[in-house]
Write a protein that holds these residues in place. Structure first.
Motif, PDB file in Angstrom:
ATOM      1  N   LYS A 278      77.597  12.284 -16.823  1.00  0.00           N
ATOM      2  CA  LYS A 278      77.749  12.742 -18.215  1.00  0.00           C
ATOM      3  C   LYS A 278      79.190  12.557 -18.691  1.00  0.00           C
ATOM      4  CE  LYS A 278      76.900  16.819 -21.129  1.00  0.00           C
ATOM      5  NZ  LYS A 278      78.226  17.008 -21.748  1.00  0.00           N
ATOM      6  N   LYS A 279      80.131  12.893 -17.836  1.00  0.00           N
ATOM      7  CA  LYS A 279      81.547  12.733 -18.176  1.00  0.00           C
ATOM      8  C   LYS A 279      81.909  11.267 -18.345  1.00  0.00           C
ATOM      9  CE  LYS A 279      86.110  14.345 -16.620  1.00  0.00           C
ATOM     10  NZ  LYS A 279      86.838  15.060 -15.554  1.00  0.00           N
ATOM     11  N   MET A 280      81.378  10.412 -17.469  1.00  0.00           N
ATOM     12  CA  MET A 280      81.651   8.976 -17.532  1.00  0.00           C
ATOM     13  C   MET A 280      81.093   8.368 -18.811  1.00  0.00           C
ATOM     14  SD  MET A 280      80.346   6.050 -14.864  1.00  0.00           S
ATOM     15  CE  MET A 280      81.276   6.787 -13.519  1.00  0.00           C
ATOM     16  N   ILE A 281      79.822   8.656 -19.117  1.00  0.00           N
ATOM     17  CA  ILE A 281      79.179   8.113 -20.313  1.00  0.00           C
ATOM     18  C   ILE A 281      79.808   8.682 -21.575  1.00  0.00           C
ATOM     19  CG2 ILE A 281      77.001   7.972 -21.594  1.00  0.00           C
ATOM     20  CD1 ILE A 281      76.979   6.264 -19.111  1.00  0.00           C
ATOM     21  N   GLY A 282      80.187   9.946 -21.534  1.00  0.00           N
ATOM     22  CA  GLY A 282      80.736  10.622 -22.707  1.00  0.00           C
ATOM     23  C   GLY A 282      82.061  10.065 -23.186  1.00  0.00           C
ATOM     24  N   ARG A 283      82.759   9.341 -22.318  1.00  0.00           N
ATOM     25  CA  ARG A 283      84.052   8.765 -22.714  1.00  0.00           C
ATOM     26  C   ARG A 283      83.894   7.578 -23.651  1.00  0.00           C
ATOM     27  NH1 ARG A 283      85.573   9.412 -17.075  1.00  0.00           N
ATOM     28  NH2 ARG A 283      85.159   7.198 -16.719  1.00  0.00           N
ATOM     29  N   HIS A 284      82.660   7.090 -23.822  1.00  0.00           N
ATOM     30  CA  HIS A 284      82.475   5.807 -24.495  1.00  0.00           C
ATOM     31  C   HIS A 284      81.760   5.899 -25.836  1.00  0.00           C
ATOM     32  CE1 HIS A 284      84.113   3.864 -20.991  1.00  0.00           C
ATOM     33  NE2 HIS A 284      83.302   4.572 -20.237  1.00  0.00           N
ATOM     34  N   GLU A 285      81.907   7.047 -26.511  1.00  0.00           N
ATOM     35  CA  GLU A 285      81.451   7.215 -27.884  1.00  0.00           C
ATOM     36  C   GLU A 285      79.952   6.990 -28.065  1.00  0.00           C
ATOM     37  OE1 GLU A 285      83.858   4.682 -30.345  1.00  0.00           O
ATOM     38  OE2 GLU A 285      85.713   5.370 -29.430  1.00  0.00           O
ATOM     39  N   LEU A 286      79.185   7.253 -27.016  1.00  0.00           N
ATOM     40  CA  LEU A 286      77.736   7.222 -27.151  1.00  0.00           C
ATOM     41  C   LEU A 286      77.259   8.586 -27.638  1.00  0.00           C
ATOM     42  CD1 LEU A 286      76.843   5.318 -23.877  1.00  0.00           C
ATOM     43  CD2 LEU A 286      76.459   4.487 -26.186  1.00  0.00           C
ATOM     44  N   LYS A 287      75.985   8.666 -27.955  1.00  0.00           N
ATOM     45  CA  LYS A 287      75.398   9.925 -28.391  1.00  0.00           C
ATOM     46  C   LYS A 287      75.605  10.986 -27.311  1.00  0.00           C
ATOM     47  CE  LYS A 287      70.830  11.796 -29.548  1.00  0.00           C
ATOM     48  NZ  LYS A 287      69.387  11.465 -29.669  1.00  0.00           N
ATOM     49  N   LYS A 288      76.069  12.174 -27.708  1.00  0.00           N
ATOM     50  CA  LYS A 288      76.320  13.234 -26.740  1.00  0.00           C
ATOM     51  C   LYS A 288      75.003  13.911 -26.385  1.00  0.00           C
ATOM     52  CE  LYS A 288      81.104  14.160 -28.034  1.00  0.00           C
ATOM     53  NZ  LYS A 288      82.086  15.158 -28.507  1.00  0.00           N
ATOM     54  N   LEU A 289      74.736  13.992 -25.094  1.00  0.00           N
ATOM     55  CA  LEU A 289      73.504  14.598 -24.604  1.00  0.00           C
ATOM     56  C   LEU A 289      73.835  15.734 -23.651  1.00  0.00           C
ATOM     57  CD1 LEU A 289      71.556  11.300 -23.827  1.00  0.00           C
ATOM     58  CD2 LEU A 289      71.254  12.770 -25.817  1.00  0.00           C
ATOM     59  N   SER A 290      72.886  16.636 -23.510  1.00  0.00           N
ATOM     60  CA  SER A 290      73.108  17.779 -22.622  1.00  0.00           C
ATOM     61  C   SER A 290      73.074  17.344 -21.161  1.00  0.00           C
ATOM     62  CB  SER A 290      72.021  18.835 -22.856  1.00  0.00           C
ATOM     63  OG  SER A 290      70.755  18.326 -22.462  1.00  0.00           O
TER      64      SER A 290
END
Length: 407
Positions: A278-290
């Protein structure tokens, strides 16, 4: 539980996300240039009224470079117009390269996700299962990579031919996408003329022996804007179709497996795989998911792509989550003191101790995490064993486990 493998919660693939960033970079560069060029032309026109005026009197240029600038304002204007045109030609090259890089990436993801499309058996194999066993399966630079020729079928040549190959492998493409063929071919030909004949037409410059150079292809500001819109629309249509019908969440799963293979994600009871992803994906301006989505995805991967049911790869928390999910799917409720409860970590530890499952290599393995702390990892066989035991004793087992803990 949603179908996390084939229904991506993201609006586009990771390949499209990178494409957007590259496109925005080119767009910002172009729009830094446009007003600067317009300002230069306007100020020069105010100061150098006479066509024969010396531009060196207006522009700042080192004395030793005086000879390089045109002797009259009229000649300078022609040179500057040519420079603007060359700049636009280079923008076309960048746009085309940006788009072609995206196209090869998303098409490679599609082939990897459903390799059965090569033999017209689209749903025969889940490529993520192969990737889990062999990470080089998804490495386009590896000599054993198996989709290069098929990717070339879709990503090279005239667009009618490309779309024909696209549909042969992936099914009927959207009509809106197919309708862009002529404009895409115009861009392809323009790009080739720029790249191979430095801005001249192929028929005139394939092997020139003339005494004078031909004029470069002229590209207007309006045409540049058209190409920006064209490649964005084309990429969006391709991405939407392939993500929905072929790729699903393969790109996220691939990123997860690559992260594990590179040590970017490590087993750590203080920081779960789900949190790290989640932290890795969240750095790249994708849709924020729980975090629950990432838990679900990783549980799916480890449950469905584990090579052997006795491979011990699941943490205690992952086991508890999966056991509860299976019980819920079967409509089974555990009863403790007359009320419904979930299976929890304490009950998990008591049951494993009571049944000597920590010492059974089929079910458990002692490991040390990256913080040098001891933990146990467990197998899918253990998850199945515990789920069945809870299912058969749903009304009594939680009381029995809690009572044994109090003794």
């Amino acid at each position: 539980m949603s179908n996390v493998r084939w229904e991506s919660p993201f609006p586009y693939t990771l390949a499209f996300n990178l494409f957007k960033k590259h496109l925005e970079e080119i767009n910002r560069s172009y729009w830094a240039f446009v007003p600067a060029a317009n300002t230069i032309k306007a100020l020069a026109n105010q100061e150098l009224v006479d066509k024969t005026a010396d531009p060196k009197k207006f522009f700042k240029i080192p004395d030793e470079e005086d000879r390089r600038i045109a002797p009259t304002y009229e000649e300078w204007k022609n040179d500057f117009s040519e420079f603007i045109n060359y700049s636009r030609l280079n923008i076309i090259m960048m746009l085309s390269s940006c788009f072609e890089t995206y196209l090869r990436t998303v098409v490679s993801l599609a082939f990897e996700s459903k390799p059965g499309v090569i033999i017209d058996c689209k749903d025969a194999v889940d490529g993520a299962r192969i990737l889990k066993k062999d990470i080089t399966y998804g490495d386009v630079t590896d000599k054993s990579y198996r989709f290069t020729e098929a990717i070339d079928d879709v990503c090279r040549g005239e667009w009618d031919k490309r779309f024909s190959s696209f549909q042969k492998y992936f099914g009927s493409a959207p009509k809106e996408l197919l309708g862009l063929s002529r404009e895409l071919d115009e861009l392809r030909i323009t790009r080739n003329n720029i790249g191979h004949y430095f801005g001249r037409k192929k028929k005139d410059y394939e092997a020139p022996i003339d005494f004078e150079p031909n004029e470069t292809i002229k590209v207007s500001h309006k045409r540049i804007l058209k190409y920006f819109k064209l490649i964005y629309l084309t990429a969006r249509l391709i991405d939407g179709y392939l993500q929905k019908n072929i790729i699903g969440s393969y790109d996220i799963i691939k990123r997860y497996f690559i992260a594990i293979s590179k040590g970017e994600i490590i087993k750590d009871k203080m920081s779960s795989d789900a949190y790290q992803l989640k932290k890795m994906i969240g750095r790249h301006e994708l849709k924020k998911l729980s975090k629950s989505y990432y838990n679900e995805l990783i549980t799916f991967c480890e449950t469905n792509y584990v090579e052997c049911e006795t491979d011990c790869i699941f943490t205690k928390n992952r086991c508890v989550q999966e056991i509860n999910r299976r019980l819920t799917d079967k409509g089974i409720s555990l009863i403790f003191n007359g009320r419904k409860v979930l299976f929890d970590s304490l009950a998990f530890k008591i049951l494993l101790t009571k049944d000597n499952l920590y010492t059974d290599s089929r079910f458990s393995k002692r490991a040390v995490d990256n913080r040098h702390q001891v933990q146990y990892l467990h197998s899918s066989a253990l998850i199945e064993y515990v789920t069945q035991k809870l299912e058969l004793n749903a009304n009594t087992i939680m009381n029995e486990l809690k009572e044994s803990f109090m003794l």
